[in-house]
Design a protein around this motif. Structure first.
Motif, mmCIF file in Angstrom:
data_model
loop_
_atom_site.group_PDB
_atom_site.id
_atom_site.type_symbol
_atom_site.label_atom_id
_atom_site.label_comp_id
_atom_site.label_asym_id
_atom_site.label_seq_id
_atom_site.Cartn_x
_atom_site.Cartn_y
_atom_site.Cartn_z
ATOM 1 N N CYS A 304 0.849 -1.182 0.000
ATOM 2 C CA CYS A 304 0.000 0.000 0.000
ATOM 3 C C CYS A 304 0.888 1.236 0.000
ATOM 4 N N VAL A 306 1.267 4.918 2.461
ATOM 5 C CA VAL A 306 0.812 5.540 3.690
ATOM 6 C C VAL A 306 1.111 7.027 3.645
ATOM 7 N N ALA A 319 1.350 -3.175 5.041
ATOM 8 C CA ALA A 319 0.472 -3.047 6.206
ATOM 9 C C ALA A 319 -0.225 -4.366 6.483
ATOM 10 N N ILE A 333 1.963 -0.659 10.153
ATOM 11 C CA ILE A 333 2.401 -0.171 8.848
ATOM 12 C C ILE A 333 3.916 -0.017 8.864
ATOM 13 N N VAL A 350 -4.070 4.987 4.803
ATOM 14 C CA VAL A 350 -3.543 3.964 3.916
ATOM 15 C C VAL A 350 -4.264 4.033 2.570
#
Length: 385
Positions: A304, A306, A319, A333, A350
């Protein structure tokens, strides 16, 4: 649909309300009175939700031709946003009052009241987009113009709230186009400056405001090894990553600037050190939510991005949901590259592509600087609020 348009008194919410009407919805405008304090009239472009803003919103509603009301949410705002802000700072964390306002006022208290009154949705002037996947699930996405994208501060919205939310400005390429449209519609707010700073601290002096609310108490500013290098009038006035306003009497041994590394309210101590000690390898929080459909297997690590501040760049990360120290689940994370200057209390949002997957309030951080590489420093590798 029957739509309640939240009108802050700014240009964005005015145009959003007008567009909702043109889309064929039955629209009612409402301004939220969030403070009963007499000294909250706007000064310059600071603040929002003031008496002046209420008048601006009413003029726009009159031009659009929709009913307009002012709802008093001041008590709820004080409890859920202002008092929370004070408590978080007092605990050594760095809160984001705009996130709390969106979470607890605009898309909790307001939406709840709107649904009780028979409205189908709440429309706001936020720059974000709601898309629907092939199975009919609503997703929150970034606005088309990243320069004005506000999806970060909406990361607290849940699937239920997204089902009743409307963002008419999300596909607009630029704020300039919104201002031009407002001028064409005859809105007096077409060139009104954007609000900024914390709305309940209109002069922008957060440190002074906090000192007035919780008092002052002299404490030490120390190096990581405990060496006292200065003093302060209240640990609550400092945030992790802060460089200015330390007023240290001595230079570091290497002559470099110091940054706030940790705030310890229990001992009223502020720990400072070099910038590289701000590097964070992991963040985690138990107060997490999903903006729409949750991952099918959140306990399995997934790629992902962040984002830890409203105007920060997103950072690639991994994450997953894991059991925390106390056994309760937390969203963990791990950025591919260390984050700099992250403080407990901040919000980590996220993303997967342009989609907002969810968010968590950061409870703890893990330093990227190994303990054995910090020359016997006193700051733990894991800093927990």
């Amino acid at each position: 649909m029957k739509v309640l348009a939240a009108m802050s008194g700014g240009v964005d919410s005015a145009v959003a309300a007008a567009r909702a009407v043109e889309a064929g919805h039955d629209v009612v405008g409402v301004h939220l009175a969030l403070s009963r304090m007499p000294g909250t009239l706007r000064t310059g472009s600071r603040g929002c939700c003031t008496i002046e803003d209420s008048s601006d919103a009413q003029r726009a509603a009159n031009i659009i031709g929709i009913p307009y009301y002012v709802w008093d949410f001041s008590e709820r705002f004080k409890l859920d946003v202002v008092d929370d802000f004070i408590a978080e700072y007092t605990a050594g964390r760095t809160p984001n009052p705009c996130m709390r306002c969106n979470e607890r006022i605009k898309f909790a208290a307001l939406l709840e009241k709107a649904l009780d009154l028979g409205f189908d949705a709440v429309a706001t002037g936020h720059y974000a987009t709601i898309l629907t996947d092939e199975n009919g699930n609503r997703e929150l996405h970034r606005a088309s113009a990243w320069a004005k994208d506000q999806s970060y501060v909406l990361g607290v919205l849940t699937a239920q709230q997204l089902a009743h939310s409307m963002f008419p400005l999300g596909a607009t390429p630029s704020k300039a186009l919104v201002r031009a449209e407002a001028a064409e519609r005859g809105f007096s707010v077409a060139n009104k400056p954007d609000s900024h700073d914390i709305c309940f601290i209109p002069d922008g002096d957060t440190r002074g405001w906090l000192a007035d609310k919780v008092g002052t108490a002299t404490g030490d500013i120390v190096e990581r090894d405990g060496t006292v290098v200065g003093s302060h009038e209240g640990a609550h006035s400092f945030t992790v990553g802060q460089r200015r306003g330390l007023h240290l009497g001595t230079l570091a041994d290497d002559g470099r600037r110091r940054f706030v590394l940790e705030v310890k309210p229990a001992t009223n101590t502020v720990v400072v050190g070099p910038k590289e000690a701000l590097a964070i390898a992991e963040i985690a929080g138990s107060r997490y939510t999903w903006a729409g459909l949750a991952p099918e297997h959140p306990d399995v690590a997934f790629e992902c991005e962040v984002q830890i501040r409203a105007h920060a760049d997103p950072v690639p990360a991994v994450a997953q949901v894991l059991d925390g120290v106390d056994g309760s689940p937390e969203l963990v994370i791990r950025p591919h590259s260390p984050l700099i200057g992250v403080s407990p209390g901040q919000t980590a949002v996220v993303y997967i592509g342009t989609r907002v997957l969810g968010q968590t309030t950061i409870d703890r951080t893990v330093s990227a600087l190994p303990v054995d590489a910090s020359a016997g420093v006193s700051v733990d590798a894991s800093v927990t609020a």
